[in-house]
Each structure stands twice: as C-alpha cells, then as structure tokens.
Design a protein around this motif. Sequence first.
Motif, PDB file in Angstrom:
ATOM      1  N   PHE A 190     -22.564  17.979   1.212  1.00 45.65           N
ATOM      2  CA  PHE A 190     -23.929  18.488   1.122  1.00 45.65           C
ATOM      3  C   PHE A 190     -24.492  18.834   2.493  1.00 45.65           C
ATOM      4  N   ASP A 191     -25.105  20.016   2.607  1.00 47.37           N
ATOM      5  CA  ASP A 191     -25.787  20.467   3.815  1.00 47.37           C
ATOM      6  C   ASP A 191     -24.820  20.796   4.959  1.00 47.37           C
ATOM      7  N   ALA A 192     -23.525  20.802   4.693  1.00 48.86           N
ATOM      8  CA  ALA A 192     -22.552  21.036   5.757  1.00 48.86           C
ATOM      9  C   ALA A 192     -22.323  22.520   6.031  1.00 48.86           C
ATOM     10  N   CYS A 193     -22.550  23.373   5.036  1.00 46.36           N
ATOM     11  CA  CYS A 193     -22.304  24.803   5.202  1.00 46.36           C
ATOM     12  C   CYS A 193     -23.589  25.620   5.135  1.00 46.36           C
ATOM     13  N   SER A 194     -24.506  25.211   4.282  1.00 50.51           N
ATOM     14  CA  SER A 194     -25.811  25.863   4.176  1.00 50.51           C
ATOM     15  C   SER A 194     -26.842  24.804   3.820  1.00 50.51           C
ATOM     16  N   VAL A 195     -28.095  25.092   4.120  1.00 52.86           N
ATOM     17  CA  VAL A 195     -29.154  24.088   3.988  1.00 52.86           C
ATOM     18  C   VAL A 195     -29.319  23.634   2.540  1.00 52.86           C
ATOM     19  N   LEU A 196     -29.256  22.308   2.359  1.00 50.96           N
ATOM     20  CA  LEU A 196     -29.537  21.650   1.082  1.00 50.96           C
ATOM     21  C   LEU A 196     -28.663  22.159  -0.060  1.00 50.96           C
ATOM     22  N   SER A 197     -27.403  22.455   0.239  1.00 49.18           N
ATOM     23  CA  SER A 197     -26.452  22.893  -0.787  1.00 49.18           C
ATOM     24  C   SER A 197     -25.140  22.142  -0.627  1.00 49.18           C
ATOM     25  N   ASP A 198     -24.445  21.923  -1.751  1.00 51.69           N
ATOM     26  CA  ASP A 198     -23.122  21.303  -1.701  1.00 51.69           C
ATOM     27  C   ASP A 198     -22.106  22.262  -1.088  1.00 51.69           C
TER      28      ASP A 198
ATOM     29  N   ALA B 298     -17.796  13.309  -7.161  1.00 52.35           N
ATOM     30  CA  ALA B 298     -19.018  12.862  -6.496  1.00 52.35           C
ATOM     31  C   ALA B 298     -20.182  13.773  -6.890  1.00 52.35           C
ATOM     32  N   VAL B 299     -21.395  13.230  -6.834  1.00 52.38           N
ATOM     33  CA  VAL B 299     -22.599  13.976  -7.201  1.00 52.38           C
ATOM     34  C   VAL B 299     -23.672  13.734  -6.141  1.00 52.38           C
TER      35      VAL B 299
ATOM     36  N   TRP C  21       0.844  -1.194   0.000  1.00 53.14           N
ATOM     37  CA  TRP C  21       0.000   0.000   0.000  1.00 53.14           C
ATOM     38  C   TRP C  21       0.877   1.241   0.000  1.00 53.14           C
ATOM     39  N   ASP C  22       0.775   2.029  -1.047  1.00 58.54           N
ATOM     40  CA  ASP C  22       1.557   3.259  -1.176  1.00 58.54           C
ATOM     41  C   ASP C  22       0.877   4.356  -0.370  1.00 58.54           C
ATOM     42  N   ARG C  23       1.516   4.777   0.705  1.00 57.90           N
ATOM     43  CA  ARG C  23       0.932   5.799   1.564  1.00 57.90           C
ATOM     44  C   ARG C  23       1.284   7.215   1.126  1.00 57.90           C
ATOM     45  N   ASN C  24       1.930   7.348  -0.009  1.00 59.03           N
ATOM     46  CA  ASN C  24       2.323   8.669  -0.502  1.00 59.03           C
ATOM     47  C   ASN C  24       1.938   8.853  -1.970  1.00 59.03           C
ATOM     48  N   PRO C  25       0.641   8.751  -2.287  1.00 57.89           N
ATOM     49  CA  PRO C  25       0.236   8.963  -3.677  1.00 57.89           C
ATOM     50  C   PRO C  25       0.502  10.410  -4.088  1.00 57.89           C
ATOM     51  N   ALA C  26       0.732  10.615  -5.370  1.00 53.55           N
ATOM     52  CA  ALA C  26       1.000  11.958  -5.868  1.00 53.55           C
ATOM     53  C   ALA C  26      -0.271  12.704  -6.247  1.00 53.55           C
ATOM     54  N   SER C  27      -1.406  11.972  -6.356  1.00 53.08           N
ATOM     55  CA  SER C  27      -2.660  12.607  -6.745  1.00 53.08           C
ATOM     56  C   SER C  27      -3.808  11.712  -6.319  1.00 53.08           C
ATOM     57  N   MET C  28      -5.003  12.289  -6.232  1.00 50.57           N
ATOM     58  CA  MET C  28      -6.163  11.491  -5.860  1.00 50.57           C
ATOM     59  C   MET C  28      -7.440  12.082  -6.441  1.00 50.57           C
ATOM     60  N   ALA C  29      -8.449  11.231  -6.588  1.00 54.24           N
ATOM     61  CA  ALA C  29      -9.773  11.650  -7.030  1.00 54.24           C
ATOM     62  C   ALA C  29     -10.799  11.000  -6.116  1.00 54.24           C
ATOM     63  N   ALA C  30     -11.967  11.622  -6.016  1.00 52.48           N
ATOM     64  CA  ALA C  30     -13.035  11.108  -5.169  1.00 52.48           C
ATOM     65  C   ALA C  30     -14.295  10.900  -6.003  1.00 52.48           C
ATOM     66  N   VAL C  31     -14.986   9.791  -5.754  1.00 50.12           N
ATOM     67  CA  VAL C  31     -16.273   9.525  -6.378  1.00 50.12           C
ATOM     68  C   VAL C  31     -17.268   9.174  -5.282  1.00 50.12           C
ATOM     69  N   GLY C  32     -18.548   9.374  -5.563  1.00 47.64           N
ATOM     70  CA  GLY C  32     -19.543   9.049  -4.555  1.00 47.64           C
ATOM     71  C   GLY C  32     -20.759   9.939  -4.616  1.00 47.64           C
ATOM     72  N   ASP C  33     -21.283  10.279  -3.427  1.00 45.46           N
ATOM     73  CA  ASP C  33     -22.548  10.999  -3.352  1.00 45.46           C
ATOM     74  C   ASP C  33     -22.436  12.267  -2.510  1.00 45.46           C
ATOM     75  N   SER C  34     -23.535  12.659  -1.878  1.00 43.74           N
ATOM     76  CA  SER C  34     -23.603  13.958  -1.202  1.00 43.74           C
ATOM     77  C   SER C  34     -22.618  14.098  -0.049  1.00 43.74           C
ATOM     78  N   ILE C  35     -22.284  13.008   0.622  1.00 45.04           N
ATOM     79  CA  ILE C  35     -21.361  13.117   1.740  1.00 45.04           C
ATOM     80  C   ILE C  35     -19.994  13.586   1.249  1.00 45.04           C
ATOM     81  N   THR C  36     -19.559  13.049   0.128  1.00 39.72           N
ATOM     82  CA  THR C  36     -18.273  13.448  -0.433  1.00 39.72           C
ATOM     83  C   THR C  36     -18.349  14.854  -1.036  1.00 39.72           C
ATOM     84  N   ARG C  37     -19.549  15.334  -1.342  1.00 40.03           N
ATOM     85  CA  ARG C  37     -19.740  16.712  -1.814  1.00 40.03           C
ATOM     86  C   ARG C  37     -19.921  17.693  -0.665  1.00 40.03           C
TER      87      ARG C  37
END
Length: 236
Positions: free
Chosen positions: A68-76, A111-112, A50-66
Amino acid sequence: MRNRGHRSRAVLAVAVVALLGIAGCDASGGNSSAPSGTGGHASPKPTPAWDRNPASMAAVGDSITRGFDACSVLSDCPEVSWATGSDPRVRSLAVRLLGRTGAAERSWNYAVTGARMDDLPGQMAQAATRRPELVTVMAGANDACRASTSAMTSVTAFRRSFQDALDTLRGALPKTQVYVSSVPDLKRLWSQGRGNALGKQIWKLGICPSMLGDADSLTSAATLRRDRVQDRVEAY
C-alpha cells in the motif's frame, strides 16, 4: 515514500522476522506419554527441521504485505510486496524461494489493507485452500493504529485472534511452515517520517492517528500517547 526500492527496504528493515517452527506433531513421538524409568517426565520435543525450499507460499496480513502507498498515493501495489511481489527491484521472499516463474504461479497474497488481527483467521482459511507449504504473516499495526489509544486492540484479544489463525492453518495443513514478521515499529515511523512534509500531509488524511496524529507536537500529552502506542506494539 512512494519509491519502490526505498519502500521495500524500509519494510524489510522494520520487519524483524521470527521463524516459528510449528510443524504440527513431531515425528519422534513427542506427544506420547513418557517411557518407563523417566520419572513421568515427557521427553523434550525436537525442533522441527526448517525446509528452506518450499514449493509454494501464501501471504496474509495488512497493507504492508499489499504494498500500500508504495507505487501511488493511498493505493495497493502488490507487485512490490515484500512477501509475494514480482518487481525485480524488490527481491521478494517468493522470488527468492520459488524463482520468478514459481513466484508468479505458486504464491498467493491474501493480505488486505486495513486488516487487523481479528481478520487473520479468515485470511488464513483462504490461504489454506491453496495448500501452500509456507505461509507468511505480518499483521498488527492496524490494531495499534486506531483513532485513539483507548480503541487499540487488547493484548488478550490480539493473542486469541493470532492463535485462532494458526489453529485454522494447523487444522487444514499440519505441516505447513509459518514465517511470522513482527509488528512494525510505529514510533520509529513517526520519528523518521515527521521531517517529510509530504508524508505528514498524507498522515493528516487519517493514517494511524494514535501515533502519527499531530506529528509535530512534542507536548507531554502527545509524548504519552505515542508511548502508549509503542508499549502496545511491543506487547504485540
């Protein structure tokens, strides 16, 4: 619930992470036929490092990874994403692995909000174009969060879409590492959140009705409904 720090900790708390060391073909010839004298049994494949020092990364998924609702109501609010967020109070995975500058320049969030598992192959195809050395996956809550329990994604379809997504990534980037987070514990969300009056008002807007609908009801029908959702989450 819109508190950035609290939301971030909550997301990390429910994301029990499993590291999938799927690094394509192994380097020691584990896919080759068994050597003579072994009785025809293939040698066990070594676990890829397991390489613990990747040079880049991407994320896929849903609202949690976006975020959502963390800063203002019902917004990413992707700046507080657990995976790629830039907010210093979050200490996102990208910041910890790549540093703040690296996270800004070499991490991408595909993520979407509202995405289900059958959206993952398309997201993964987008992520692969960036050629990341690490991809994070957190999806599945929306497959269980449906209008009714009968509308939940089947385990077979869920597994097939996840496999398609991984095959898409493997076909383009055989050595890219994958960091998979579990589906959030939706029953715990109901249990912890039903004491929050504002949260329950937001849930009434149609947030995860299969689990969060009629949040104060403790009837046998409501309990059975939540148990069915939880059983499906555990299966996902």
